[in-house]
Design a protein around this motif. Structure first.
Motif, mmCIF file in Angstrom:
data_model
loop_
_atom_site.group_PDB
_atom_site.id
_atom_site.type_symbol
_atom_site.label_atom_id
_atom_site.label_comp_id
_atom_site.label_asym_id
_atom_site.label_seq_id
_atom_site.Cartn_x
_atom_site.Cartn_y
_atom_site.Cartn_z
ATOM 1 N N THR A 146 11.728 -6.595 9.557
ATOM 2 C CA THR A 146 10.424 -7.211 9.831
ATOM 3 C C THR A 146 10.035 -8.121 8.663
ATOM 4 O O THR A 146 10.400 -7.866 7.508
ATOM 5 C CB THR A 146 9.332 -6.132 10.024
ATOM 6 N N ALA A 147 9.300 -9.165 9.002
ATOM 7 C CA ALA A 147 8.883 -10.147 7.990
ATOM 8 C C ALA A 147 7.822 -9.540 7.077
ATOM 9 O O ALA A 147 6.822 -9.006 7.548
ATOM 10 C CB ALA A 147 8.334 -11.393 8.682
ATOM 11 N N TRP A 148 8.049 -9.625 5.767
ATOM 12 C CA TRP A 148 7.053 -9.147 4.793
ATOM 13 C C TRP A 148 5.828 -10.051 4.802
ATOM 14 O O TRP A 148 4.722 -9.618 4.517
ATOM 15 C CB TRP A 148 7.643 -9.156 3.381
ATOM 16 N N LEU A 149 6.069 -11.334 5.107
ATOM 17 C CA LEU A 149 5.001 -12.339 5.033
ATOM 18 C C LEU A 149 5.079 -13.258 6.241
ATOM 19 O O LEU A 149 6.118 -13.337 6.897
ATOM 20 C CB LEU A 149 5.177 -13.208 3.768
ATOM 21 N N SER A 150 3.997 -13.989 6.485
ATOM 22 C CA SER A 150 4.020 -15.031 7.512
ATOM 23 C C SER A 150 4.801 -16.232 6.967
ATOM 24 O O SER A 150 5.067 -16.328 5.765
ATOM 25 C CB SER A 150 2.592 -15.468 7.840
ATOM 26 N N SER A 151 5.153 -17.167 7.862
ATOM 27 C CA SER A 151 5.839 -18.398 7.421
ATOM 28 C C SER A 151 5.037 -19.087 6.322
ATOM 29 O O SER A 151 5.587 -19.531 5.310
ATOM 30 C CB SER A 151 5.993 -19.375 8.596
ATOM 31 N N GLU A 152 3.735 -19.161 6.532
ATOM 32 C CA GLU A 152 2.878 -19.867 5.569
ATOM 33 C C GLU A 152 2.913 -19.175 4.204
ATOM 34 O O GLU A 152 3.055 -19.825 3.166
ATOM 35 C CB GLU A 152 1.431 -19.909 6.096
ATOM 36 N N ASP A 153 2.820 -17.842 4.231
ATOM 37 C CA ASP A 153 2.819 -17.106 2.957
ATOM 38 C C ASP A 153 4.188 -17.153 2.282
ATOM 39 O O ASP A 153 4.276 -17.140 1.052
ATOM 40 C CB ASP A 153 2.363 -15.657 3.169
ATOM 41 N N MET A 154 5.254 -17.194 3.084
ATOM 42 C CA MET A 154 6.596 -17.348 2.489
ATOM 43 C C MET A 154 6.694 -18.693 1.773
ATOM 44 O O MET A 154 7.214 -18.778 0.661
ATOM 45 C CB MET A 154 7.683 -17.246 3.574
ATOM 46 N N TYR A 155 6.183 -19.712 2.418
ATOM 47 C CA TYR A 155 6.199 -21.055 1.816
ATOM 48 C C TYR A 155 5.371 -21.064 0.529
ATOM 49 O O TYR A 155 5.804 -21.569 -0.507
ATOM 50 C CB TYR A 155 5.650 -22.058 2.832
ATOM 51 N N MET A 156 4.195 -20.434 0.578
ATOM 52 C CA MET A 156 3.296 -20.413 -0.590
ATOM 53 C C MET A 156 3.853 -19.530 -1.720
ATOM 54 O O MET A 156 3.498 -19.708 -2.873
ATOM 55 C CB MET A 156 1.906 -19.883 -0.189
ATOM 56 N N ALA A 157 4.737 -18.588 -1.366
ATOM 57 C CA ALA A 157 5.287 -17.674 -2.387
ATOM 58 C C ALA A 157 6.303 -18.367 -3.295
ATOM 59 O O ALA A 157 6.729 -17.798 -4.294
ATOM 60 C CB ALA A 157 5.944 -16.473 -1.710
ATOM 61 N N ALA A 158 6.676 -19.589 -2.932
ATOM 62 C CA ALA A 158 7.566 -20.401 -3.779
ATOM 63 C C ALA A 158 8.829 -19.645 -4.200
ATOM 64 O O ALA A 158 9.152 -19.547 -5.376
ATOM 65 C CB ALA A 158 6.811 -20.913 -5.007
ATOM 66 N N ARG A 159 9.520 -19.081 -3.212
ATOM 67 C CA ARG A 159 10.838 -18.460 -3.433
ATOM 68 C C ARG A 159 10.782 -17.214 -4.317
ATOM 69 O O ARG A 159 11.760 -16.880 -4.969
ATOM 70 C CB ARG A 159 11.829 -19.465 -4.065
ATOM 71 N N LYS A 160 9.638 -16.550 -4.357
ATOM 72 C CA LYS A 160 9.550 -15.317 -5.161
ATOM 73 C C LYS A 160 9.103 -14.157 -4.263
ATOM 74 O O LYS A 160 8.235 -14.323 -3.426
ATOM 75 C CB LYS A 160 8.536 -15.487 -6.292
ATOM 76 N N GLY A 161 9.698 -12.980 -4.496
ATOM 77 C CA GLY A 161 9.272 -11.783 -3.774
ATOM 78 C C GLY A 161 10.098 -11.511 -2.532
ATOM 79 O O GLY A 161 11.150 -12.103 -2.305
ATOM 80 N N LYS A 162 9.581 -10.584 -1.711
ATOM 81 C CA LYS A 162 10.338 -10.109 -0.549
ATOM 82 C C LYS A 162 10.175 -11.011 0.659
ATOM 83 O O LYS A 162 9.096 -11.549 0.897
ATOM 84 C CB LYS A 162 9.851 -8.710 -0.163
ATOM 85 N N ALA A 163 11.244 -11.115 1.439
ATOM 86 C CA ALA A 163 11.190 -11.850 2.700
ATOM 87 C C ALA A 163 11.227 -10.879 3.881
ATOM 88 O O ALA A 163 10.334 -10.875 4.710
ATOM 89 C CB ALA A 163 12.352 -12.835 2.789
ATOM 90 N N ILE A 164 12.274 -10.046 3.921
ATOM 91 C CA ILE A 164 12.490 -9.188 5.092
ATOM 92 C C ILE A 164 12.632 -7.731 4.682
ATOM 93 O O ILE A 164 13.408 -7.395 3.793
ATOM 94 C CB ILE A 164 13.783 -9.597 5.854
#
Length: 222
Positions: A146-164
């Protein structure tokens, strides 16, 4: 293990249709032929969460987190229907970490930066959505989660932290309890840019090292 009765199979079919609206009647009948023997089995994760397994011909086809009533396909099912879910692609070097119980981290997701927010599942992903994971070398899914974040939050996270948050992966006990079919080669995924290996080694991280506010879901035993 319990063999499902006809009435239980009907209920299961209705439940699966609701859980997987994109599955056609033919696909569902191929995955779980209602006229054949379907076994339901209950297992417990290391954190004592109960999971129902729906098994046909030895392979678990779907598994359900009983508490959340959330149903997921196994890799055996995803190899038959690789486009069932939006998919994240990672480097082959990340797979051993996932196989070690790690979640998929944002640095390990191969994206086209030029697409901005649309680089993450076309910008349509909501937190908690089910997604598949495949490798840059092969579009056959190797994990589901499952996605840890929405698409928008993944984009805003700038390649840091969890994805799935990985729920099940190729090589775990759920896979091993089946016929142990090896990963089929479905050819590389359609990446519209060069995959880079720059972030090798950062792509996955142990869940134990990175408990986000304690809401990490339990892994299936591996």
């Amino acid at each position: 293990n319990t063999q499902m009765k006809g009435s239980d199979k009907k209920k299961l079919k209705a439940h699966l249709k609701k859980s997987f609206p994109s599955l056609t009647e033919d696909q569902l009948s191929e995955l779980l032929p209602m006229k054949e023997e379907i076994v339901v089995s209950k297992i417990f994760t290391f954190t004592e969460e109960s999971i129902l397994l729906y098994i046909h011909n030895k392979n678990t086809v779907f598994f359900e987190m009983e508490k959340e009533k959330q149903v997921f396909p196994t890799v055996y099912t995803l190899w038959k229907i690789p486009d069932l879910y939006p998919t994240f692609t990672t480097m082959p070097s990340v797979m051993p970490r996932i196989a070690n119980g790690a979640d998929l981290m944002l640095p390990g997701v191969i994206i086209n930066d030029e697409k901005g927010i649309k680089a993450y599942c076309d910008g349509k992903l909501a937190k908690g959505d089910t997604v598949a994971v495949n490798l840059a070398s092969n579009k056959a899914p190797v994990a589901v989660g499952t996605a840890w974040l929405s698409s928008e939050d993944m984009y805003m996270a700038a390649r840091k932290g969890k994805a799935i948050n990985i729920k099940h992966f190729y090589g775990d006990q759920l896979w091993a309890a089946g016929n142990r079919e090896q990963l089929p080669d479905l050819g590389p995924p359609d990446l519209d840019f060069g995959a880079n290996e720059d972030s090798e080694g950062e792509g996955a991280e142990e869940g134990a090292d990175n408990q986000d506010s304690g809401d990490s879901d339990p892994k299936l035993p591996s």
